[in-house]
Design an enzyme around this catalytic site. Structure first.
Site, PDB file in Angstrom:
ATOM      1  N   ASN A 196       0.844  -1.196   0.000  1.00 25.14           N
ATOM      2  CA  ASN A 196       0.000   0.000   0.000  1.00 25.14           C
ATOM      3  C   ASN A 196       0.880   1.246   0.000  1.00 25.14           C
ATOM      4  OD1 ASN A 196       0.627  -0.741   2.720  1.00 25.14           O
ATOM      5  ND2 ASN A 196      -1.042   0.496   3.513  1.00 25.14           N
ATOM      6  N   GLU A 254       0.265   5.281   0.633  1.00 25.66           N
ATOM      7  CA  GLU A 254      -0.739   6.235   1.122  1.00 25.66           C
ATOM      8  C   GLU A 254      -0.427   7.664   0.687  1.00 25.66           C
ATOM      9  OE1 GLU A 254      -1.043   5.604   5.375  1.00 25.66           O
ATOM     10  OE2 GLU A 254      -2.155   3.734   5.073  1.00 25.66           O
ATOM     11  N   CYS A 269      -4.140   0.469  -2.451  1.00 26.65           N
ATOM     12  CA  CYS A 269      -4.004  -0.715  -1.601  1.00 26.65           C
ATOM     13  C   CYS A 269      -2.957  -1.658  -2.206  1.00 26.65           C
ATOM     14  CB  CYS A 269      -5.329  -1.463  -1.513  1.00 26.65           C
ATOM     15  SG  CYS A 269      -6.627  -0.583  -0.634  1.00 26.65           S
ATOM     16  N   GLU A 308      -3.106  -4.831  -2.779  1.00 23.47           N
ATOM     17  CA  GLU A 308      -3.613  -5.800  -3.758  1.00 23.47           C
ATOM     18  C   GLU A 308      -3.649  -5.199  -5.160  1.00 23.47           C
ATOM     19  OE1 GLU A 308      -4.853  -4.941  -0.849  1.00 23.47           O
ATOM     20  OE2 GLU A 308      -6.148  -6.474   0.022  1.00 23.47           O
ATOM     21  N   CYS A 343     -10.178  -4.984   0.707  1.00 22.52           N
ATOM     22  CA  CYS A 343     -11.341  -4.086   0.814  1.00 22.52           C
ATOM     23  C   CYS A 343     -12.285  -4.350  -0.364  1.00 22.52           C
ATOM     24  CB  CYS A 343     -10.890  -2.626   0.843  1.00 22.52           C
ATOM     25  SG  CYS A 343     -10.326  -2.006  -0.752  1.00 22.52           S
ATOM     26  N   CYS A 400     -10.858  -3.592  -3.797  1.00 22.74           N
ATOM     27  CA  CYS A 400      -9.871  -4.600  -4.221  1.00 22.74           C
ATOM     28  C   CYS A 400     -10.532  -5.913  -4.605  1.00 22.74           C
ATOM     29  CB  CYS A 400      -8.829  -4.824  -3.127  1.00 22.74           C
ATOM     30  SG  CYS A 400      -7.673  -3.453  -3.003  1.00 22.74           S
TER      31      CYS A 400
HETATM   32  N1  THU Z   1      -5.234  -1.444   2.693  1.00 19.65           N
HETATM   33  C1  THU Z   1      -4.691  -2.295   1.776  1.00 19.65           C
HETATM   34  O1  THU Z   1      -3.591  -2.055   1.269  1.00 19.65           O
HETATM   35  N2  THU Z   1      -5.408  -3.387   1.423  1.00 19.65           N
HETATM   36  C2  THU Z   1      -6.623  -3.702   1.929  1.00 19.65           C
HETATM   37  O2  THU Z   1      -7.249  -4.617   1.477  1.00 19.65           O
HETATM   38  C3  THU Z   1      -7.196  -2.927   3.033  1.00 19.65           C
HETATM   39  C4  THU Z   1      -6.528  -1.643   3.314  1.00 19.65           C
HETATM   40  C5  THU Z   1      -4.488  -0.254   3.079  1.00 19.65           C
HETATM   41  C6  THU Z   1      -5.132   1.035   2.709  1.00 19.65           C
HETATM   42  C7  THU Z   1      -4.507   1.966   3.713  1.00 19.65           C
HETATM   43  O3  THU Z   1      -3.249   2.373   3.224  1.00 19.65           O
HETATM   44  C8  THU Z   1      -4.299   1.093   4.933  1.00 19.65           C
HETATM   45  O4  THU Z   1      -4.332  -0.245   4.474  1.00 19.65           O
HETATM   46  C9  THU Z   1      -5.301   1.289   6.035  1.00 19.65           C
HETATM   47  O5  THU Z   1      -6.598   1.218   5.588  1.00 19.65           O
END
Ligand code: THU
Length: 122
Positions: free
Chosen positions: A28, A30, A39, A41, A74, A77
């Protein structure tokens, strides 16, 4: 997961086994503006697609052990995994990890069809 760029969330790593037999990793990334980042994935899938491999055979996702959340893709994803999945039966492996090691008691395996039974399709 170690390469995740985290400002407000937690570290996540993903790896896809692509149709070319290679494993493409992602993390991920941000932004301070919610929604601009990506994310792990989708980062891993984009990694495979940008190397010319457009179908995935399996995906694994790990979240850092100190995160409060369950390791789960999520909703966005899930749709993206479905879009690039070879078929709805491909496995999604989910776990927590710490110091580069999977915590085996946290491992769960589901198919993308189980996680997203009603995907958007054209
Ligand atoms: N995140 C992911 O990378 N994958 C997921 O399936 C759920 C959330 C990340 C997004 C954000 O950077 C952090 O996790 C917290 O939500």
């Amino acid at each position: 997961m170690d390469n995740a760029y985290v400002l407000w969330g937690f570290k996540v790593g993903a790896a896809v086994l692509a149709e070319d037999g290679k494993i493409y990793a992602g993390c991920n990334v941000e932004s301070w503006i919610s929604g601009i980042g990506i994310c792990a994935e989708r980062c891993a899938i984009d990694h495979a697609v940008s190397h010319g491999s457009r179908k995935i055979k399996e995906i694994a996702v790990v979240t850092s052990a100190d995160s409060q959340s369950e390791p789960r893709p999520c909703g966005v994803c899930l749709q993206y995994i479905y879009d690039f999945a070879e078929n709805p039966k491909i496995k999604v492996v989910m776990a927590k990890a710490e110091n580069g090691k999977i915590l085996f008691e946290t491992v769960k395996v589901k198919t993308i069809g189980e996680l997203l039974p009603y995907p958007f399709k054209k």
